[in-house]
Design an enzyme around this catalytic site. Structure first.
Site, PDB file in Angstrom:
ATOM      1  N   THR A 187      15.081  89.578 -74.246  1.00 18.13           N
ATOM      2  CA  THR A 187      15.298  88.052 -74.240  1.00 18.13           C
ATOM      3  C   THR A 187      14.410  87.372 -75.602  1.00 18.13           C
ATOM      4  O   THR A 187      13.645  88.032 -75.840  1.00 18.13           O
ATOM      5  CB  THR A 187      14.590  87.470 -72.894  1.00 18.13           C
ATOM      6  OG1 THR A 187      15.193  88.303 -71.889  1.00 18.13           O
ATOM      7  CG2 THR A 187      14.853  86.118 -73.010  1.00 18.13           C
ATOM      8  N   VAL A 216      24.425  90.073 -64.586  1.00 17.87           N
ATOM      9  CA  VAL A 216      23.709  88.930 -65.057  1.00 17.87           C
ATOM     10  C   VAL A 216      22.099  89.027 -64.733  1.00 17.87           C
ATOM     11  O   VAL A 216      21.912  89.259 -63.482  1.00 17.87           O
ATOM     12  CB  VAL A 216      24.190  87.666 -64.582  1.00 17.87           C
ATOM     13  CG1 VAL A 216      23.376  86.454 -65.040  1.00 17.87           C
ATOM     14  CG2 VAL A 216      25.838  87.400 -64.942  1.00 17.87           C
ATOM     15  N   GLY A 239      11.853  90.715 -69.877  1.00 19.24           N
ATOM     16  CA  GLY A 239      11.792  92.015 -68.993  1.00 19.24           C
ATOM     17  C   GLY A 239      12.851  91.996 -68.215  1.00 19.24           C
ATOM     18  O   GLY A 239      13.812  91.668 -68.451  1.00 19.24           O
TER      19      GLY A 239
END
Length: 325
Positions: A187, A216, A239
């Site tokens: 991310t 997702v 994470g």
């Protein structure tokens, strides 16, 4: 009452006699004076946050809005094929498809999100369009793609030769064992406080490498991967998304700041909550970063190895996060 008035007169007189301010006056002046906020400031996850911060700072330093800054910032790693966990060039899923998730949130709690989006290089900008041009918060899959195309986003192949080669090698054994701080630092989350004192945040990812098709994570879920409360502060996560979703992690961090905790301490408490809920965290990494209205920031993670980038008027630096294990 008379004795109190006498005390005040004596305090003022003593200040005049010494040519300064009495201790009594200093105490009350300090109580009434609010600390000056450190603004503008931008904070983001991982080392790819450094160039992301630079793009955001170009807007913040010109008195631009936090919302414009966070979008511009995360678009940098989205377009960089060398960042293998975000956008173009990201690791694909088990079927060799690059699927993207993103969300954005502004100072007024407006938010937009896309999930399981394919063929669009900048999902964060699609998420902003969802926020601004639709009555919805989230669009997913084919619907999100059709919406993006209707807004003029070009359809592109996001699977680079390098990522395709890695996927082909993975298929030989097809074992899903993400390596923490490598395959599941998936991310770019970015938070900004602008010169006007307003907050915004953005989060975008290509998700866990070799995930099941359709998976997702937390990144497009408001409250899990990202949360902004303009009265208090903002937080974002990185994470393993499943662990973050289970605790609504970023919302938890902001609520802990509401209770008076510093950004770093709030992140630590959220990490500890996850560690209590998870049966085994040996191979699990989760990290949070947070930014409050005063421009104070912090981060915390489960395992050593997570870092975050910070830029303000004084510095541009990459900080190794404190960790639990």
């Amino acid at each position: 009452m008379n004795s109190r008035r006498k005390f005040l007169r004596l305090s003022a007189l003593s200040a005049t006699l010494v040519g300064g301010i009495s201790p009594f006056q200093r105490i009350w002046a300090g109580a009434l004076e609010k600390p000056k906020a450190n603004k503008p400031i931008v904070i983001s996850t991982w080392d790819h946050g450094m160039p992301a911060n630079e793009a955001a700072w170009q807007i913040l330093s010109q008195n631009g809005s936090a919302l414009d800054a966070v979008e511009a910032g995360v678009r940098v790693p989205e377009a960089d094929p060398n960042v293998r966990t975000v956008g173009y060039g990201g690791f694909p899923d088990r079927e060799g498809k690059v699927t993207l998730d993103a969300c954005i949130m502004d100072k007024d709690s407006n938010c937009g999100s896309v999930a399981f989006l394919q063929h669009i290089k900048h999902p964060i900008s699609v998420a902003r369009k969802v926020m601004e041009d639709t009555p919805h918060v989230m669009l997913v899959g084919e619907g999100a793609l059709q919406f993006a195309l209707s807004k003029g986003f070009p359809k592109e192949n996001l699977l680079t030769p390098a990522s395709e080669k890695d996927w082909q090698n993975w298929l030989k054994e097809s074992k899903y064992r993400p390596v923490i701080n490598i395959e599941n630092h998936d991310t770019i989350g970015l938070l900004a406080l602008d010169a006007n004192g307003d907050l915004a945040g953005a989060c975008t990812t290509s998700g866990a490498a070799y995930k099941m098709h359709g998976r997702v994570g937390d990144s497009p879920i408001i409250g899990a991967g990202l949360y902004v409360d303009n009265e208090i502060g903002a937080a974002t996560a990185t994470g393993l998304g499943e662990a973050v979703v289970r605790t609504v992690g970023s919302h938890l961090v902001v609520e802990l700041m509401r209770q008076g905790l510093s950004p770093e301490k709030a992140c630590q408490k959220a990490v500890e909550r996850i560690m209590v809920k998870q049966k085994n965290v040996k191979d699990l990494q989760v990290g949070f970063i947070a930014l409050n209205k005063q421009g104070e920031y912090g981060g915390y993670c489960i395992h050593r190895g997570f870092n975050y980038a910070v830029k303000d008027h004084r510095t541009s630096q990459l900080i190794d996060s404190k960790f639990k294990m």
